[in-house]
Design a protein around this motif. Structure first.
Motif, short mmCIF file in Angstrom:
data_model
loop_
_atom_site.label_atom_id
_atom_site.label_comp_id
_atom_site.label_asym_id
_atom_site.label_seq_id
_atom_site.Cartn_x
_atom_site.Cartn_y
_atom_site.Cartn_z
N GLY A 205 -2.14 -3.93 1.66
CA GLY A 205 -3.37 -4.30 2.35
C GLY A 205 -3.04 -5.09 3.61
N PHE A 206 -4.08 -5.58 4.28
CA PHE A 206 -3.88 -6.41 5.47
C PHE A 206 -3.17 -7.69 5.06
N PRO A 207 -2.25 -8.23 5.86
CA PRO A 207 -1.92 -7.86 7.24
C PRO A 207 -0.84 -6.79 7.41
N VAL A 208 -0.33 -6.21 6.29
CA VAL A 208 0.64 -5.11 6.45
C VAL A 208 -0.08 -3.86 6.93
N ALA A 209 -1.24 -3.57 6.33
CA ALA A 209 -2.02 -2.40 6.73
C ALA A 209 -2.76 -2.71 8.03
N ALA A 210 -2.05 -2.55 9.14
CA ALA A 210 -2.57 -2.88 10.47
C ALA A 210 -1.86 -2.00 11.49
N PRO A 211 -2.40 -1.89 12.70
CA PRO A 211 -1.76 -1.06 13.72
C PRO A 211 -0.30 -1.45 13.92
N GLY A 212 0.55 -0.42 14.01
CA GLY A 212 1.98 -0.62 14.14
C GLY A 212 2.74 -0.39 12.86
N ALA A 214 4.31 1.57 9.90
CA ALA A 214 4.82 2.93 9.80
C ALA A 214 5.58 3.11 8.50
N VAL A 215 5.51 4.32 7.96
CA VAL A 215 6.26 4.69 6.76
C VAL A 215 7.22 5.81 7.15
N ARG A 216 8.49 5.61 6.82
CA ARG A 216 9.52 6.58 7.17
C ARG A 216 10.33 6.97 5.95
N ILE A 217 10.68 8.23 5.89
CA ILE A 217 11.66 8.71 4.91
C ILE A 217 12.94 8.97 5.70
N GLY A 218 13.94 8.11 5.50
CA GLY A 218 15.10 8.16 6.37
C GLY A 218 14.65 7.78 7.78
N GLY A 219 14.92 8.61 8.75
CA GLY A 219 14.49 8.34 10.12
C GLY A 219 13.22 9.07 10.51
N THR A 220 12.56 9.75 9.57
CA THR A 220 11.38 10.56 9.89
C THR A 220 10.10 9.82 9.52
N ARG A 221 9.24 9.62 10.50
CA ARG A 221 7.95 8.98 10.24
C ARG A 221 7.02 9.98 9.54
N VAL A 222 6.49 9.59 8.37
CA VAL A 222 5.62 10.50 7.62
C VAL A 222 4.17 10.06 7.66
N THR A 223 3.93 8.77 7.89
CA THR A 223 2.56 8.30 8.06
C THR A 223 2.61 6.90 8.64
N GLY A 224 1.45 6.38 9.00
CA GLY A 224 1.39 5.04 9.56
C GLY A 224 -0.02 4.74 10.01
N ILE A 225 -0.17 3.62 10.70
CA ILE A 225 -1.48 3.18 11.18
C ILE A 225 -1.37 2.95 12.68
N ASP A 226 -2.07 3.74 13.44
CA ASP A 226 -2.05 3.61 14.89
C ASP A 226 -3.22 2.77 15.41
N SER A 227 -4.35 2.80 14.68
CA SER A 227 -5.52 2.01 15.08
C SER A 227 -6.36 1.76 13.85
N LEU A 228 -7.22 0.75 13.95
CA LEU A 228 -8.12 0.44 12.84
C LEU A 228 -9.43 1.20 13.04
N ASP A 229 -9.37 2.51 12.93
CA ASP A 229 -10.55 3.37 13.00
C ASP A 229 -11.02 3.60 11.57
N PRO A 230 -12.12 2.95 11.14
CA PRO A 230 -12.44 2.94 9.72
C PRO A 230 -12.81 4.29 9.14
N GLY A 231 -13.51 5.14 9.88
CA GLY A 231 -13.97 6.39 9.31
C GLY A 231 -14.98 6.17 8.20
N ASP A 232 -15.41 7.27 7.57
CA ASP A 232 -16.43 7.16 6.53
C ASP A 232 -15.95 7.67 5.17
N GLY A 281 -8.86 3.96 5.30
CA GLY A 281 -9.10 3.03 6.39
C GLY A 281 -10.51 2.50 6.46
N ARG A 282 -11.35 2.80 5.47
CA ARG A 282 -12.73 2.35 5.51
C ARG A 282 -12.84 0.82 5.51
N ARG A 283 -13.95 0.33 6.05
CA ARG A 283 -14.21 -1.10 6.00
C ARG A 283 -14.24 -1.57 4.54
#
Length: 324
Positions: A205-212, A214-232, A281-283
Protein backbone atom coordinates in the motif's frame (compact mmCIF):
# COMPACT_ATOMS: atom_id res chain seq x y z
CA UNK A 1 46.72 16.56 19.91
CA UNK A 2 43.10 15.43 19.42
CA UNK A 3 42.44 13.95 15.99
CA UNK A 4 39.62 15.67 14.13
CA UNK A 5 37.65 14.30 11.18
CA UNK A 6 36.68 16.43 8.20
CA UNK A 7 33.62 17.88 9.92
CA UNK A 8 35.85 19.38 12.63
CA UNK A 9 34.41 17.45 15.57
CA UNK A 10 36.73 15.42 17.86
CA UNK A 11 36.79 11.72 17.19
CA UNK A 12 35.39 9.45 19.88
CA UNK A 13 38.12 8.02 22.06
CA UNK A 14 36.41 4.67 22.69
CA UNK A 15 36.06 1.42 20.77
CA UNK A 16 33.03 1.02 18.45
CA UNK A 17 30.01 -0.91 19.67
CA UNK A 18 30.06 -4.63 18.79
CA UNK A 19 28.14 -5.83 15.77
CA UNK A 20 24.82 -7.20 16.99
CA UNK A 21 24.60 -10.74 15.55
CA UNK A 22 28.25 -11.76 15.56
CA UNK A 23 29.00 -10.60 19.08
CA UNK A 24 25.75 -11.76 20.64
CA UNK A 25 27.24 -14.67 22.57
CA UNK A 26 30.18 -12.63 23.90
CA UNK A 27 29.88 -8.85 24.26
CA UNK A 28 26.21 -8.00 24.07
CA UNK A 29 24.92 -9.73 27.22
CA UNK A 30 27.25 -7.50 29.27
CA UNK A 31 25.83 -4.35 27.66
CA UNK A 32 22.12 -4.95 28.32
CA UNK A 33 19.92 -6.23 31.11
CA UNK A 34 17.93 -8.45 28.73
CA UNK A 35 18.77 -9.34 25.11
CA UNK A 36 15.10 -8.76 24.26
CA UNK A 37 15.76 -5.04 24.48
CA UNK A 38 17.69 -5.52 21.20
CA UNK A 39 15.48 -7.99 19.33
CA UNK A 40 12.39 -9.95 20.32
CA UNK A 41 9.26 -11.84 19.37
CA UNK A 42 6.27 -11.42 21.69
CA UNK A 43 2.71 -12.75 21.86
CA UNK A 44 0.20 -9.89 22.01
CA UNK A 45 -3.60 -9.52 21.79
CA UNK A 46 -5.41 -6.57 20.23
CA UNK A 47 -7.71 -4.81 22.66
CA UNK A 48 -10.17 -2.89 20.48
CA UNK A 49 -11.36 -2.12 16.95
CA UNK A 50 -12.66 -4.58 14.33
CA UNK A 51 -9.93 -7.08 15.24
CA UNK A 52 -10.36 -6.93 19.02
CA UNK A 53 -9.16 -10.19 20.56
CA UNK A 54 -6.92 -11.09 17.62
CA UNK A 55 -3.76 -12.87 18.75
CA UNK A 56 -0.55 -11.74 17.11
CA UNK A 57 3.16 -12.49 17.24
CA UNK A 58 5.12 -9.22 17.21
CA UNK A 59 8.62 -9.54 15.70
CA UNK A 60 11.28 -6.84 16.03
CA UNK A 61 14.68 -7.76 14.58
CA UNK A 62 16.52 -4.75 15.97
CA UNK A 63 17.72 -3.95 12.45
CA UNK A 64 14.71 -1.97 11.28
CA UNK A 65 12.33 -4.81 10.35
CA UNK A 66 9.16 -5.09 12.47
CA UNK A 67 6.15 -7.25 11.59
CA UNK A 68 3.08 -8.82 13.16
CA UNK A 69 2.09 -12.43 12.43
CA UNK A 70 -1.48 -13.71 12.83
CA UNK A 71 -1.29 -16.56 15.32
CA UNK A 72 -4.68 -17.97 14.30
CA UNK A 73 -4.57 -17.05 10.62
CA UNK A 74 -2.08 -19.44 9.02
CA UNK A 75 0.83 -17.41 10.44
CA UNK A 76 0.28 -14.80 7.75
CA UNK A 77 1.71 -11.28 8.16
CA UNK A 78 -0.77 -8.66 9.31
CA UNK A 79 1.54 -5.65 9.07
CA UNK A 80 5.19 -4.99 8.22
CA UNK A 81 7.33 -1.89 8.73
CA UNK A 82 10.82 -1.18 7.44
CA UNK A 83 12.59 1.41 9.62
CA UNK A 84 9.16 2.76 10.53
CA UNK A 85 7.86 2.84 6.93
CA UNK A 86 4.58 0.89 6.52
CA UNK A 87 4.72 -1.42 3.51
CA UNK A 88 1.44 -3.37 3.55
CA UNK A 89 -2.22 -2.47 2.97
CA UNK A 90 -4.99 -2.53 5.57
CA UNK A 91 -8.68 -3.13 4.88
CA UNK A 92 -10.94 -0.83 6.94
CA UNK A 93 -12.97 -3.87 8.07
CA UNK A 94 -9.87 -5.59 9.46
CA UNK A 95 -9.15 -9.32 9.32
CA UNK A 96 -11.76 -11.08 11.41
CA UNK A 97 -14.70 -12.24 9.30
CA UNK A 98 -13.65 -10.09 6.34
CA UNK A 99 -14.64 -11.72 3.00
CA UNK A 100 -11.87 -9.71 1.30
CA UNK A 101 -9.24 -11.17 3.62
CA UNK A 102 -6.78 -11.74 0.73
CA UNK A 103 -6.35 -7.98 0.44
CA UNK A 104 -5.72 -7.03 4.06
CA UNK A 105 -2.24 -7.31 5.52
CA UNK A 106 1.18 -7.69 3.99
CA UNK A 107 1.15 -11.46 3.31
CA UNK A 108 -1.92 -13.66 2.87
CA UNK A 109 -1.50 -17.32 1.88
CA UNK A 110 -4.24 -18.44 -0.53
CA UNK A 111 -5.29 -22.05 -1.15
CA UNK A 112 -5.24 -24.95 -0.83
CA UNK A 113 -8.45 -25.98 -2.60
CA UNK A 114 -8.56 -22.89 -4.79
CA UNK A 115 -6.80 -19.62 -5.62
CA UNK A 116 -8.02 -16.73 -7.76
CA UNK A 117 -11.66 -16.53 -8.94
CA UNK A 118 -14.33 -18.83 -7.48
CA UNK A 119 -14.88 -22.09 -9.36
CA UNK A 120 -17.01 -25.21 -8.88
CA UNK A 121 -18.49 -23.78 -5.69
CA UNK A 122 -15.07 -23.09 -4.18
CA UNK A 123 -14.44 -19.64 -2.65
CA UNK A 124 -12.12 -17.05 -4.11
CA UNK A 125 -8.56 -17.70 -2.91
CA UNK A 126 -9.67 -20.71 -0.84
CA UNK A 127 -9.95 -20.93 2.93
CA UNK A 128 -6.37 -21.52 4.14
CA UNK A 129 -6.02 -17.94 5.42
CA UNK A 130 -8.69 -18.65 8.05
CA UNK A 131 -7.00 -21.77 9.43
CA UNK A 132 -6.09 -22.02 13.13
CA UNK A 133 -2.49 -22.84 13.99
CA UNK A 134 -0.86 -25.10 16.56
CA UNK A 135 2.31 -23.33 17.67
CA UNK A 136 5.26 -25.70 17.78
CA UNK A 137 8.08 -23.24 18.55
CA UNK A 138 8.52 -19.51 19.12
CA UNK A 139 11.81 -18.01 20.24
CA UNK A 140 14.99 -16.04 19.59
CA UNK A 141 18.02 -18.23 18.83
CA UNK A 142 21.08 -16.20 19.80
CA UNK A 143 23.32 -19.28 19.64
CA UNK A 144 22.82 -20.06 15.94
CA UNK A 145 25.62 -19.24 13.43
CA UNK A 146 23.23 -16.49 12.28
CA UNK A 147 21.14 -15.48 15.34
CA UNK A 148 17.49 -15.16 14.40
CA UNK A 149 13.89 -14.87 15.56
CA UNK A 150 11.57 -17.67 14.48
CA UNK A 151 8.15 -19.27 14.73
CA UNK A 152 7.05 -22.75 13.64
CA UNK A 153 3.41 -23.76 13.42
CA UNK A 154 1.25 -26.65 12.21
CA UNK A 155 -2.01 -26.38 10.27
CA UNK A 156 -4.37 -29.23 9.34
CA UNK A 157 -6.38 -28.24 6.29
CA UNK A 158 -9.32 -30.40 5.09
CA UNK A 159 -9.94 -30.40 1.34
CA UNK A 160 -13.37 -30.64 -0.36
CA UNK A 161 -12.25 -33.89 -2.04
CA UNK A 162 -11.94 -35.54 1.38
CA UNK A 163 -8.15 -35.26 1.65
CA UNK A 164 -6.40 -33.56 4.56
CA UNK A 165 -3.14 -31.65 4.19
CA UNK A 166 -0.76 -30.77 6.99
CA UNK A 167 1.24 -27.57 6.60
CA UNK A 168 4.33 -26.95 8.70
CA UNK A 169 5.24 -23.27 8.39
CA UNK A 170 8.50 -21.84 9.66
CA UNK A 171 9.14 -18.13 9.53
CA UNK A 172 12.49 -16.66 10.52
CA UNK A 173 14.24 -13.29 10.48
CA UNK A 174 17.94 -12.64 11.28
CA UNK A 175 18.57 -10.56 14.38
CA UNK A 176 19.87 -7.16 13.35
CA UNK A 177 18.77 -7.71 9.75
CA UNK A 178 16.05 -6.82 7.26
CA UNK A 179 15.44 -10.25 5.75
CA UNK A 180 12.47 -12.57 6.22
CA UNK A 181 12.18 -16.24 5.19
CA UNK A 182 8.91 -18.18 4.94
CA UNK A 183 9.11 -21.94 4.42
CA UNK A 184 6.07 -24.22 4.02
CA UNK A 185 6.04 -28.02 3.94
CA UNK A 186 2.68 -29.35 2.72
CA UNK A 187 1.97 -33.05 3.17
CA UNK A 188 -1.08 -35.11 2.23
CA UNK A 189 -1.75 -37.02 5.46
CA UNK A 190 -4.95 -38.69 4.25
CA UNK A 191 -5.81 -41.73 2.12
CA UNK A 192 -7.22 -39.54 -0.69
CA UNK A 193 -5.20 -37.84 -3.46
CA UNK A 194 -5.31 -34.02 -3.41
CA UNK A 195 -4.70 -31.22 -5.90
CA UNK A 196 -2.98 -28.37 -4.04
CA UNK A 197 -3.18 -24.78 -5.24
CA UNK A 198 -0.94 -22.22 -3.54
CA UNK A 199 -0.57 -18.46 -3.98
CA UNK A 200 1.25 -16.00 -1.71
CA UNK A 201 -0.61 -12.66 -1.86
CA UNK A 202 1.98 -9.95 -1.01
CA UNK A 203 0.18 -6.61 -0.75
CA UNK A 204 1.83 -3.18 -0.93
CA UNK A 205 0.00 0.00 0.00
CA UNK A 206 0.98 3.67 0.19
CA UNK A 207 3.67 5.01 0.44
CA UNK A 208 5.16 2.10 -1.58
CA UNK A 209 2.18 2.08 -3.95
CA UNK A 210 2.94 5.48 -5.46
CA UNK A 211 4.30 6.90 -8.74
CA UNK A 212 7.78 5.60 -9.46
CA UNK A 213 7.17 2.17 -7.95
CA UNK A 214 8.24 -0.61 -10.33
CA UNK A 215 8.22 -4.41 -10.30
CA UNK A 216 10.93 -6.22 -12.24
CA UNK A 217 11.72 -9.84 -12.95
CA UNK A 218 15.47 -9.73 -13.35
CA UNK A 219 16.03 -6.61 -15.44
CA UNK A 220 12.60 -6.64 -17.10
CA UNK A 221 9.89 -4.30 -15.83
CA UNK A 222 6.59 -6.21 -15.68
CA UNK A 223 4.39 -3.65 -13.92
CA UNK A 224 4.52 -0.48 -11.88
CA UNK A 225 2.80 2.79 -11.04
CA UNK A 226 3.33 5.76 -13.33
CA UNK A 227 0.56 7.99 -11.94
CA UNK A 228 -2.20 7.94 -9.35
CA UNK A 229 -5.04 7.62 -11.85
CA UNK A 230 -7.72 5.94 -9.70
CA UNK A 231 -10.03 4.59 -12.39
CA UNK A 232 -13.34 2.95 -11.51
CA UNK A 233 -12.40 -0.73 -11.33
CA UNK A 234 -9.41 -2.88 -10.37
CA UNK A 235 -6.97 -3.94 -13.04
CA UNK A 236 -6.75 -7.44 -14.47
CA UNK A 237 -4.10 -9.75 -13.02
CA UNK A 238 -1.16 -10.76 -15.17
CA UNK A 239 0.74 -14.01 -14.76
CA UNK A 240 4.38 -14.57 -15.67
CA UNK A 241 6.40 -17.76 -15.76
CA UNK A 242 9.43 -17.30 -13.52
CA UNK A 243 12.91 -18.13 -14.83
CA UNK A 244 15.00 -20.08 -12.33
CA UNK A 245 17.33 -18.21 -9.95
CA UNK A 246 16.02 -14.78 -10.96
CA UNK A 247 14.70 -12.47 -8.21
CA UNK A 248 11.61 -10.29 -8.29
CA UNK A 249 12.46 -6.71 -7.35
CA UNK A 250 9.96 -4.14 -6.08
CA UNK A 251 11.48 -0.68 -5.89
CA UNK A 252 10.09 2.66 -4.84
CA UNK A 253 12.53 5.62 -4.98
CA UNK A 254 12.60 8.26 -2.27
CA UNK A 255 10.12 11.07 -2.85
CA UNK A 256 9.76 14.19 -0.75
CA UNK A 257 9.71 13.22 2.90
CA UNK A 258 9.13 9.54 2.09
CA UNK A 259 12.25 7.34 2.07
CA UNK A 260 12.81 4.84 -0.71
CA UNK A 261 12.30 1.08 -0.41
CA UNK A 262 13.64 -1.94 -2.25
CA UNK A 263 12.47 -5.53 -1.91
CA UNK A 264 14.21 -8.48 -3.50
CA UNK A 265 12.01 -11.57 -3.42
CA UNK A 266 13.34 -15.00 -4.29
CA UNK A 267 11.31 -18.19 -4.34
CA UNK A 268 11.68 -21.83 -5.19
CA UNK A 269 10.61 -21.81 -8.83
CA UNK A 270 10.42 -25.59 -8.82
CA UNK A 271 7.35 -25.41 -6.58
CA UNK A 272 6.29 -21.83 -7.43
CA UNK A 273 6.91 -21.47 -11.19
CA UNK A 274 4.61 -18.44 -11.69
CA UNK A 275 4.41 -14.84 -10.52
CA UNK A 276 1.12 -12.99 -10.72
CA UNK A 277 0.93 -9.19 -10.46
CA UNK A 278 -2.18 -7.14 -9.78
CA UNK A 279 -3.03 -3.48 -9.31
CA UNK A 280 -6.12 -1.79 -7.84
CA UNK A 281 -5.69 1.97 -8.17
CA UNK A 282 -9.16 2.99 -7.01
CA UNK A 283 -9.59 5.56 -4.26
CA UNK A 284 -9.47 3.99 -0.80
CA UNK A 285 -7.68 1.01 -2.33
CA UNK A 286 -4.35 1.85 -4.01
CA UNK A 287 -2.91 -1.67 -3.81
CA UNK A 288 -0.04 -3.25 -5.72
CA UNK A 289 0.27 -7.02 -5.27
CA UNK A 290 2.91 -9.55 -6.27
CA UNK A 291 1.86 -13.17 -5.96
CA UNK A 292 4.22 -16.16 -6.33
CA UNK A 293 2.08 -19.21 -7.11
CA UNK A 294 2.16 -22.83 -8.29
CA UNK A 295 -0.59 -22.61 -10.95
CA UNK A 296 -1.15 -20.61 -14.12
CA UNK A 297 -3.89 -18.05 -14.77
CA UNK A 298 -6.67 -19.05 -17.17
CA UNK A 299 -8.41 -16.49 -19.44
CA UNK A 300 -11.59 -16.66 -17.33
CA UNK A 301 -9.70 -15.66 -14.17
CA UNK A 302 -9.62 -19.12 -12.62
CA UNK A 303 -6.53 -21.23 -12.03
CA UNK A 304 -4.86 -23.90 -14.08
CA UNK A 305 -3.83 -27.23 -12.55
CA UNK A 306 -2.12 -27.23 -9.17
CA UNK A 307 0.27 -29.77 -7.66
CA UNK A 308 -1.11 -33.28 -7.17
CA UNK A 309 -0.14 -35.01 -3.94
CA UNK A 310 -0.76 -38.70 -3.50
CA UNK A 311 -1.32 -39.98 0.04
CA UNK A 312 1.91 -39.47 1.96
CA UNK A 313 3.45 -37.15 -0.64
CA UNK A 314 4.63 -33.66 0.23
CA UNK A 315 5.83 -30.47 -1.38
CA UNK A 316 8.04 -27.63 -0.11
CA UNK A 317 7.83 -23.97 -1.00
CA UNK A 318 9.76 -20.99 0.28
CA UNK A 319 9.99 -17.22 -0.03
CA UNK A 320 12.92 -15.02 0.95
CA UNK A 321 12.16 -11.31 1.23
CA UNK A 322 15.20 -9.03 1.54
CA UNK A 323 14.46 -5.36 2.24
CA UNK A 324 16.67 -2.32 1.79
Amino acid sequence: MTARPRDGRPEAMHAPLPDMPRAARHSLPDLVGDLRQLASVQRITLGDGPDAGQKLLAFSTGGGLDFQVKEQGSLDIRSLHLRGLPLGWRHPAGDTGNPQRALTGFLVTCGLENVRAPRAGLPQHGSLALSPVRLLALDADWQAPEPHLFVTGEIHHPMPCGAVCRIIRRMSAPIGGTRLVVHDRIENISATPAEVMLLYHVNFGFPVAAPGCAVRIGGTRVTGIDSLDPGDRPGAPECHRMPPDVPVVVERPASGDWPGMRLELTSDTGSLPFLQTWRDGRRKRNILAIEPCNCDLRPDGTSGPGTRLAPGERMDSSLTLSFA
